[in-house]
Design an enzyme around this catalytic site. Structure first.
Site, mmCIF file in Angstrom:
data_model
loop_
_atom_site.group_PDB
_atom_site.id
_atom_site.type_symbol
_atom_site.label_atom_id
_atom_site.label_comp_id
_atom_site.label_asym_id
_atom_site.label_seq_id
_atom_site.Cartn_x
_atom_site.Cartn_y
_atom_site.Cartn_z
ATOM 1 N N GLN A 53 -0.014 -10.572 10.871
ATOM 2 C CA GLN A 53 0.714 -9.622 10.023
ATOM 3 C C GLN A 53 0.165 -8.210 10.138
ATOM 4 O O GLN A 53 0.910 -7.235 10.167
ATOM 5 C CB GLN A 53 0.655 -10.103 8.569
ATOM 6 C CG GLN A 53 1.494 -9.296 7.606
ATOM 7 C CD GLN A 53 0.669 -8.752 6.451
ATOM 8 O OE1 GLN A 53 -0.431 -8.237 6.649
ATOM 9 N NE2 GLN A 53 1.195 -8.860 5.255
ATOM 10 N N SER A 100 3.539 -6.217 3.138
ATOM 11 C CA SER A 100 2.244 -5.866 3.744
ATOM 12 C C SER A 100 1.094 -6.407 2.891
ATOM 13 O O SER A 100 0.947 -7.620 2.749
ATOM 14 C CB SER A 100 2.158 -4.352 3.943
ATOM 15 O OG SER A 100 0.989 -3.997 4.661
ATOM 16 N N LEU A 101 0.301 -5.523 2.277
ATOM 17 C CA LEU A 101 -0.774 -5.973 1.390
ATOM 18 C C LEU A 101 -0.244 -6.924 0.319
ATOM 19 O O LEU A 101 -0.907 -7.894 -0.055
ATOM 20 C CB LEU A 101 -1.429 -4.739 0.759
ATOM 21 C CG LEU A 101 -2.450 -4.863 -0.369
ATOM 22 C CD1 LEU A 101 -1.832 -5.075 -1.724
ATOM 23 C CD2 LEU A 101 -3.503 -5.915 -0.073
ATOM 24 N N ARG A 122 -9.968 -7.686 4.532
ATOM 25 C CA ARG A 122 -8.810 -7.096 5.211
ATOM 26 C C ARG A 122 -8.849 -5.578 5.131
ATOM 27 O O ARG A 122 -8.623 -4.877 6.121
ATOM 28 C CB ARG A 122 -7.522 -7.628 4.563
ATOM 29 C CG ARG A 122 -6.205 -7.160 5.168
ATOM 30 C CD ARG A 122 -5.059 -7.733 4.341
ATOM 31 N NE ARG A 122 -3.749 -7.505 4.923
ATOM 32 C CZ ARG A 122 -3.001 -6.422 4.715
ATOM 33 N NH1 ARG A 122 -3.465 -5.456 3.926
ATOM 34 N NH2 ARG A 122 -1.805 -6.304 5.264
ATOM 35 N N GLN A 147 0.837 -1.199 0.000
ATOM 36 C CA GLN A 147 0.000 0.000 0.000
ATOM 37 C C GLN A 147 0.874 1.252 0.000
ATOM 38 O O GLN A 147 1.900 1.317 0.657
ATOM 39 C CB GLN A 147 -0.903 -0.018 1.238
ATOM 40 C CG GLN A 147 -2.084 0.916 1.168
ATOM 41 C CD GLN A 147 -3.140 0.568 2.213
ATOM 42 O OE1 GLN A 147 -3.196 -0.558 2.696
ATOM 43 N NE2 GLN A 147 -3.988 1.525 2.554
ATOM 44 N N HIS A 164 0.147 -2.101 11.004
ATOM 45 C CA HIS A 164 1.158 -3.023 11.546
ATOM 46 C C HIS A 164 1.564 -2.666 12.974
ATOM 47 O O HIS A 164 2.692 -2.904 13.392
ATOM 48 C CB HIS A 164 2.383 -3.081 10.627
ATOM 49 C CG HIS A 164 2.044 -3.612 9.269
ATOM 50 N ND1 HIS A 164 1.742 -4.939 9.052
ATOM 51 C CD2 HIS A 164 1.893 -2.993 8.070
ATOM 52 C CE1 HIS A 164 1.438 -5.112 7.774
ATOM 53 N NE2 HIS A 164 1.513 -3.954 7.160
#
Length: 304
Positions: A243, A90-91, A115, A11, A195
């Site tokens: 995560q 991440s994503l 998500r 992202q 996060h």
């Protein structure tokens, strides 16, 4: 040439028009967008003609990025380029998981939509900000974070770059401390403190959702943000849930892949942020990037 890793963008890399020329150049890429439109009508339109503001909203950003990330990898595979390892930032880890077979393309897309909604909701409930800290050691940044109750190290990007998340007021004070220590803190244009513990409620929601989703054994090594180690079928749900509320150990992931013999990294998805982080981590690595028809051709040429 040694081994190849596909790494999937996260992202913040999104931009208007992303994925369109890639879709036009590759039937495999187009199939990803067709799948997304069948489950979430208008996804390809958002990617191709949505505004920057529209694409910056988390519930839009993540499904759209998933499509471009996965489409880029499918286009490479369609051209005969095969990964030995995969990882995503991440994503991007969700797209990597779909590419590796932990999810089907459809179940991965459904998960990424859930998500995105869960993380956006958590960001509204617990407003947070993020900043990239430069020119200080990880240990010093961790020490400075320890001076605050709601500031945490969250993205270990590369040597000399660690992103932190926190409550906006405390984060502002933290940035002053960074400056006093000779470092630099650059605020990031994000909509939440991702996060970090601010995402605890999102993790809880995703745990419930994933308990009903079938996951598979990865068909190739998939490295996790949570611990920079390969997935197993048994660990997939736990890794994907934790995560969202835990640090991204990207530098360690790249170092681990290099130790496995990876010398060529292909960033799949918009932008070239990961290419830059990888070059700062493994200076001898070859880094290529695929986000559209032009970069697909360049990457194929660079692999010859």
């Amino acid at each position: 040439m040694g081994k190849i890793a596909f790494v999937f963008s996260g992202q913040g890399a999104q931009y208007p028009g992303m994925g369109q020329s890639l879709c036009e150049a590759s039937a495999a890429a187009k199939a990803v967008f067709d799948m997304a439109d069948s489950l979430r009508p208008g996804t390809s339109k958002q990617c191709f003609s949505g505004t920057a503001e529209e694409l910056s909203v988390t519930k839009n950003t993540q499904p759209c990025l998933y499509c471009v990330d996965l489409a880029a990898a499918r286009a490479l595979e369609e051209r005969g380029v095969h990964a030995d390892y995969v990882a995503g930032f991440s994503l991007g880890e969700v797209a990597a998981a779909a590419f590796a077979g932990v999810f089907t393309d459809e179940s991965g897309f459904k998960f990424v939509c859930r998500r995105a909604e869960a993380m956006q909701k958590a960001a509204v409930e617990n407003p947070g900000s993020m900043a990239a800290v430069l020119k200080l050691s990880n240990e010093k940044v961790e020490e400075l974070c320890g001076s605050f109750s709601k500031v945490w190290p969250v993205n270990y990007n590369c040597p000399g770059q660690l992103v932190v998340a926190g409550e906006p007021g405390q984060l502002k004070e933290f940035q002053e401390l960074v400056k006093a220590e000779g470092g630099r803190a650059a605020p990031l244009a994000v909509s939440g403190g991702f996060h970090s513990p601010f995402m605890e409620s999102a993790a809880g929601e995703l745990a419930g959702y994933l308990s009903t989703v079938e996951t598979g054994e990865p068909r190739l090594p998939l490295y996790a943000n949570l611990n920079a180690k390969p997935y197993t079928a048994a660990s997939a749900r736990e890794l994907l849930v934790n995560q969202v509320k835990s640090p991204v150990r990207w530098q360690e992931t790249i170092e681990s892949l290099a130790a496995e013999g990876v010398d060529t990294f292909l960033e799949c998805g918009p932008g070239k942020t990961l290419c830059g982080l990888i070059k700062k981590t493994v200076k001898t690595a070859k880094v290529l990037q695929v986000q559209d028809q032009e970069t697909l051709k360049a990457a194929l040429s660079g692999l010859m």
